[in-house]
Design a protein around this motif. Structure first.
Motif, PDB file in Angstrom:
ATOM      1  N   MET A 153      -1.220   8.319  -0.225  1.00  0.00           N
ATOM      2  CA  MET A 153      -1.435   7.111   0.610  1.00  0.00           C
ATOM      3  C   MET A 153      -1.523   5.837  -0.248  1.00  0.00           C
ATOM      4  SD  MET A 153      -1.988   7.899   4.048  1.00  0.00           S
ATOM      5  CE  MET A 153      -1.802   9.494   4.850  1.00  0.00           C
ATOM      6  N   GLY A 154      -0.929   5.906  -1.449  1.00  0.00           N
ATOM      7  CA  GLY A 154      -1.010   4.768  -2.365  1.00  0.00           C
ATOM      8  C   GLY A 154      -0.298   3.539  -1.844  1.00  0.00           C
ATOM      9  N   ILE A 155       0.783   3.783  -1.114  1.00  0.00           N
ATOM     10  CA  ILE A 155       1.593   2.666  -0.634  1.00  0.00           C
ATOM     11  C   ILE A 155       0.899   1.891   0.479  1.00  0.00           C
ATOM     12  CG2 ILE A 155       3.496   2.469   1.044  1.00  0.00           C
ATOM     13  CD1 ILE A 155       5.338   3.432  -1.119  1.00  0.00           C
ATOM     14  N   LYS A 156       0.199   2.608   1.304  1.00  0.00           N
ATOM     15  CA  LYS A 156      -0.521   1.940   2.385  1.00  0.00           C
ATOM     16  C   LYS A 156      -1.621   1.047   1.835  1.00  0.00           C
ATOM     17  CE  LYS A 156      -2.518   2.332   6.844  1.00  0.00           C
ATOM     18  NZ  LYS A 156      -2.766   3.143   8.012  1.00  0.00           N
ATOM     19  N   GLU A 157      -2.278   1.561   0.812  1.00  0.00           N
ATOM     20  CA  GLU A 157      -3.337   0.758   0.175  1.00  0.00           C
ATOM     21  C   GLU A 157      -2.764  -0.501  -0.460  1.00  0.00           C
ATOM     22  OE1 GLU A 157      -5.538   3.256  -2.521  1.00  0.00           O
ATOM     23  OE2 GLU A 157      -6.188   4.547  -0.855  1.00  0.00           O
ATOM     24  N   LYS A 158      -1.605  -0.345  -1.069  1.00  0.00           N
ATOM     25  CA  LYS A 158      -0.931  -1.476  -1.705  1.00  0.00           C
ATOM     26  C   LYS A 158      -0.601  -2.549  -0.657  1.00  0.00           C
ATOM     27  CE  LYS A 158       2.880  -2.636  -4.772  1.00  0.00           C
ATOM     28  NZ  LYS A 158       4.261  -2.248  -5.129  1.00  0.00           N
ATOM     29  N   ARG A 159      -0.108  -2.077   0.462  1.00  0.00           N
ATOM     30  CA  ARG A 159       0.215  -3.022   1.549  1.00  0.00           C
ATOM     31  C   ARG A 159      -1.033  -3.729   2.058  1.00  0.00           C
ATOM     32  NH1 ARG A 159       4.570  -0.635   4.695  1.00  0.00           N
ATOM     33  NH2 ARG A 159       3.074   0.471   5.977  1.00  0.00           N
ATOM     34  N   ASP A 160      -2.092  -2.944   2.192  1.00  0.00           N
ATOM     35  CA  ASP A 160      -3.360  -3.512   2.625  1.00  0.00           C
ATOM     36  C   ASP A 160      -3.829  -4.599   1.657  1.00  0.00           C
ATOM     37  OD1 ASP A 160      -3.365  -1.958   4.802  1.00  0.00           O
ATOM     38  OD2 ASP A 160      -5.201  -0.840   4.343  1.00  0.00           O
ATOM     39  N   ARG A 161      -3.655  -4.307   0.378  1.00  0.00           N
ATOM     40  CA  ARG A 161      -4.085  -5.274  -0.634  1.00  0.00           C
ATOM     41  C   ARG A 161      -3.234  -6.544  -0.536  1.00  0.00           C
ATOM     42  NH1 ARG A 161      -3.880  -2.190  -5.083  1.00  0.00           N
ATOM     43  NH2 ARG A 161      -2.117  -3.312  -5.983  1.00  0.00           N
TER      44      ARG A 161
END
Lengths: 204, 204
Positions: B1-9
């Motif tokens: 789920m690294g990409i979702k976190e990146k988007r959130d950031r």
DNA sequence: TTGATAAACTTAACAGTGTTAAGTTAACTT
DNA sequence: AAGTTAACTTAACACTGTTAAGTTTATCAA
């Protein structure tokens, strides 16, 4: 020239009608919801007609508020005339200021939050006759009495007047704009504020 | 789920960018001239985009102001920690309140004159954590200290806190909205007001 | 009574405002 | 490659205050 005078009177009457309708709408709908278009509709005229009688929205709103201020000044003059201890007069005047503000929130808002610079600088304010000026002078005279009778510590009357004014103003404004504040009962707080302030300047 | 976190950031970063640009525009142009469309143009986006990050205009403006309030709270906490006479602490705190208000008129306007009911009733205000609540409690604690050390007359700390607050609020508001008032030098008036109020509640 | 003049009022538009429903583009997932 | 989702935009709604230009109405002199 009888006809011209008659027209002038009619024009004056219509001006009054606008003011009265505007005041009603203004009290009914409140500060934020008031609009020139709504006023015009309520009067059965086109919005532009109002601009033949008032320069702009601020001009109209201010006229309404100055009429209320006039009533305040009358009451204040009444208090001054009473044969009372000056400190008691001052207390009465300050509490009256708060009461009037709280009872007429919409007028108060306009009087202090539209048209930020209508009265100009201090010299301009003091030279040109206005209800605001007379009110200020009435307050100041009561303060002067308190100082002259040695009940207050020696200080500049102008400064003390302004101190008192901004403090009571603060209570009114806070109550008007934050409907859930203050939490302490408003009458209690008003008394505490006024008594506290007066005690702060009284000889003990 | 690294990409979702990146988007959130990234989304968080964009939110920050909006806040920062808005604050700039807000300070540059002032309270009245600020608009969502101007902000959007300055950011090179369409006005609607902002609504994906903030519920409405008030939400955005309030976020900006709460950030400033946070800074104030920090300073206030600093004052509380100092090893000083509680009365002196209170004086410092009140003067700091006035100073901050006068130095950030636009923020102050939003904080107190848009969104009249954001904090809700007293119970709601006290239950939900907010910077406003913490600031109020910090003030109240200093007042309590003054009463507990017998320097102030016996009274309800809440009432006295509110009294002090509305008074200083009044000075700030009057200065901000009427640029020609008060006529007495603002620093002098601030001192007179604060000293007067404190003296009004001090034992003598 | 008629034609000119002036006052009163309206229409239509300008230049804005906040806000939203619906549509498009781009990115990521399966 | 197709489907899904997130990001962003277009176009519009419903307002706001205000004004230039045009129309109606009333008054006045000939």
């Amino acid at each position: 020239m009888g006809i011209k005078e008659k027209r002038d009177r009619q024009k004056e009457e219509f001006r009054r009608e606008i003011i009265d309708t505007a005041r009603k709408l203004f009290i009914e709908e409140g500060y934020e919801a008031f609009s020139m278009r709504k006023l015009a509709q309520k009067m059965g005229f086109s919005p532009t007609t109002i601009y033949l009688y008032f320069k702009d929205k601020d001009d109209l709103l201010f006229t309404i508020c100055e009429e209320l201020a006039e009533q305040c000044l009358l009451e204040l003059t009444e208090i001054r005339k009473q044969n009372l201890d000056p400190v008691k007069k001052l207390r009465k005047a300050l509490l009256f200021h708060i009461k009037t503000g709280l009872e007429n929130p919409d007028h108060y808002k306009v009087l202090f939050f539209v048209h930020p610079d209508i009265y100009g600088s201090q010299t301009e304010f003091m030279q040109r006759p206005s209800i605001a000026r007379d009110t200020h002078l009435a307050f100041k005279d009561i303060v002067k009495e308190c100082i002259d009778t040695n009940q207050f510590i020696k200080a500049d009357p102008e400064t003390i007047t302004e101190t008192f004014f901004v403090a009571t103003h603060g209570l009114i404004v806070m109550s008007i704009f934050k409907s859930n504040y203050p939490w302490t009962d408003r009458d209690t707080l008003a008394k505490k504020l006024v008594n506290g302030l007066i005690r702060g300047y009284q000889r003990c």
